[in-house]
Design an enzyme around this catalytic site. Sequence first.
Site, PDB file in Angstrom:
ATOM      1  NE  ARG A 169      -3.120  -6.695  -0.242  1.00 43.14           N
ATOM      2  CZ  ARG A 169      -2.231  -7.410  -0.940  1.00 43.14           C
ATOM      3  NH1 ARG A 169      -1.491  -6.820  -1.873  1.00 43.14           N
ATOM      4  NH2 ARG A 169      -2.056  -8.694  -0.724  1.00 43.14           N
TER       5      ARG A 169
ATOM      6  CG  HIS B 192      -0.817 -11.560   3.492  1.00 46.61           C
ATOM      7  ND1 HIS B 192      -2.137 -11.637   3.064  1.00 46.61           N
ATOM      8  CD2 HIS B 192      -0.066 -11.490   2.352  1.00 46.61           C
ATOM      9  CE1 HIS B 192      -2.177 -11.595   1.742  1.00 46.61           C
ATOM     10  NE2 HIS B 192      -0.936 -11.509   1.291  1.00 46.61           N
TER      11      HIS B 192
ATOM     12  CD  GLN C  47       1.006 -15.600   0.154  1.00 47.06           C
ATOM     13  OE1 GLN C  47       0.596 -14.780  -0.640  1.00 47.06           O
ATOM     14  NE2 GLN C  47       1.473 -16.797  -0.228  1.00 47.06           N
TER      15      GLN C  47
ATOM     16  CG  ASP D  90       7.474 -10.632   2.377  1.00 52.01           C
ATOM     17  OD1 ASP D  90       7.418 -10.351   1.166  1.00 52.01           O
ATOM     18  OD2 ASP D  90       6.738 -10.094   3.233  1.00 52.01           O
TER      19      ASP D  90
ATOM     20  CB  CYS E  85       4.130 -14.113   0.157  1.00 51.67           C
ATOM     21  SG  CYS E  85       5.167 -12.687   0.521  1.00 51.67           S
TER      22      CYS E  85
ATOM     23  NE  ARG F 271      -3.153 -15.473  -1.299  1.00 54.42           N
ATOM     24  CZ  ARG F 271      -2.929 -14.162  -1.390  1.00 54.42           C
ATOM     25  NH1 ARG F 271      -1.760 -13.732  -1.798  1.00 54.42           N
ATOM     26  NH2 ARG F 271      -3.859 -13.284  -1.022  1.00 54.42           N
TER      27      ARG F 271
HETATM   28  N1   CP Z   1       1.298 -12.310  -2.062  1.00 53.30           N
HETATM   29  C1   CP Z   1       0.383 -11.359  -2.309  1.00 53.30           C
HETATM   30  O1   CP Z   1      -0.474 -11.039  -1.473  1.00 53.30           O
HETATM   31  O2   CP Z   1       0.459 -10.813  -3.549  1.00 53.30           O
HETATM   32  P1   CP Z   1      -0.261  -9.475  -4.055  1.00 53.30           P
HETATM   33  O3   CP Z   1       0.342  -8.325  -3.287  1.00 53.30           O
HETATM   34  O4   CP Z   1       0.042  -9.428  -5.513  1.00 53.30           O
HETATM   35  O5   CP Z   1      -1.742  -9.595  -3.782  1.00 53.30           O
HETATM   36  N1  NVA Z   2       5.294  -7.903   3.344  1.00 53.68           N
HETATM   37  C1  NVA Z   2       4.791  -7.633   2.029  1.00 53.68           C
HETATM   38  C2  NVA Z   2       3.872  -8.723   1.585  1.00 53.68           C
HETATM   39  C3  NVA Z   2       3.315  -8.565   0.196  1.00 53.68           C
HETATM   40  C4  NVA Z   2       2.390  -9.668  -0.190  1.00 53.68           C
HETATM   41  C5  NVA Z   2       4.065  -6.282   2.039  1.00 53.68           C
HETATM   42  O1  NVA Z   2       3.318  -6.021   2.994  1.00 53.68           O
HETATM   43  O2  NVA Z   2       4.260  -5.493   1.120  1.00 53.68           O
END
Ligand code: CP
Ligand code: NVA
Length: 301
Positions: A102, A129, A132, A219, A259, A287
Site C-alpha cells: 500500500r 484499489h 477493495q 468514499d 469501502c 475483503r
Molecule cells: N477499505 C480499506 O482499504 O480499508 P483500510 O484502509 O482500513 O485498509
Molecule cells: N480513497 C480512500 C480509500 C481508503 C480505503 C483513500 O485513499 O484514503
Amino acid sequence: MKHLLKLMDLSKKEINEILNLADQLKFEKKNGIEHHLLKGKTLGMIFSKSSTRTRVSFEVGMYDLGGSALFLSSRDLQIGRGEPVEDTARVLSRYLDGIMIRTFAQKEVEDLATYGSIPIINGLTDYCHPCQVLADLMTIRERKGALSGNKLCYIGDGNNMTNSLIVGGIKTGMEVSVACPNGYEPDAEIMAWAKKNGKFTCTSDVKEAAKDADVLYTDVWASMGQESEAEERKKIFAGYQINADVMSVAKKDAMVLHCLPAHREEEITAEVFEAHADEIFEEAENRLHAQKAVLVKCLGK
Ligand code: CP
Ligand code: NVA
C-alpha cells in the site's frame, strides 16, 4: 495470474474465477473447512499509509491458508530512507513468496513487479484499489444474484476507488455512473476506456447519476495524502452525499456500499449508513474472502 497490480490487467474470466473461488472459500470457512493452500508461504505486507481492513484481512487470510504474513512499515524499512525500489524488490524476492504493498505512486507497485521475481499485490495506491473492488463485486453478486445488468452509481471524489470501480463495473457488465464536482473527475484514460467498452456516464449532477441505481457507492472526500485539503474539500464536495433525498431516486431495493473508513454527515448520512450497515460490513468481511482468492491465484501452485 502472476500479479494483481490493477483491475485493468484482469480479463472478465479471471475476475469471475476470483469471485467464484472467494465464494467457495467463504462458504468453507463458515463451515469449518480449512484449506492450507499456501502452507509454508510468507507474504510481506509493505505499508506507507494507514490501514485497518487491508492489513488485518491479508494477515488473517495468510494464516487461514496455512502461511504467514509480515507487517512491514515503510517508515522502518530502508526504502523509507531512500533505498531504491529496484534493490528492495530483488532482496525481498529472496526471502518472501509474495508482497502486498500500500503506497502512494502506482509506479512503485509496478516497479516492484518489474524488478522483483515474486507476485506483487496492490493494496491501494493513489491510482487504484483493486482488492477493495473485488470484495465489492463479490458483495453485489451475493446480494443481487448477478453483476451484469445492474447500475452502479458512485458519488464523490473521482479517486482510487472510483477508478477501480469503473474498471470492475464495466468489465463485469454493469452500467456505471459517476457524480463528482467539476475538476474532481476520475482518471481520463479510464473514463475514455469505459465509454468505449460499456455504458458509462460522468456528471456533476448527483440525482442524474443516482437515478434508478441498483447500487450506490461513496468514499471519503479527502483520501490519505490529501489531509491538508480536507477543509477546502468539505466546501467543494458539499452535496456529493448519499442521503435520503438521493436514495429516493435510486431503485427501491438499492444497495449502499462504502469501502470504509466513513465520515458520517460528509459523504454519507448516519441515517443511510446505519440503514445499510449489513451490506457495508458484509462488504468489509468480503475483503478477507476475496483476498484469500487473490492470494491463492497469485501465490498458489
Ligand atoms: N477499505 C480499506 O482499504 O480499508 P483500510 O484502509 O482500513 O485498509
Ligand atoms: N480513497 C480512500 C480509500 C481508503 C480505503 C483513500 O485513499 O484514503
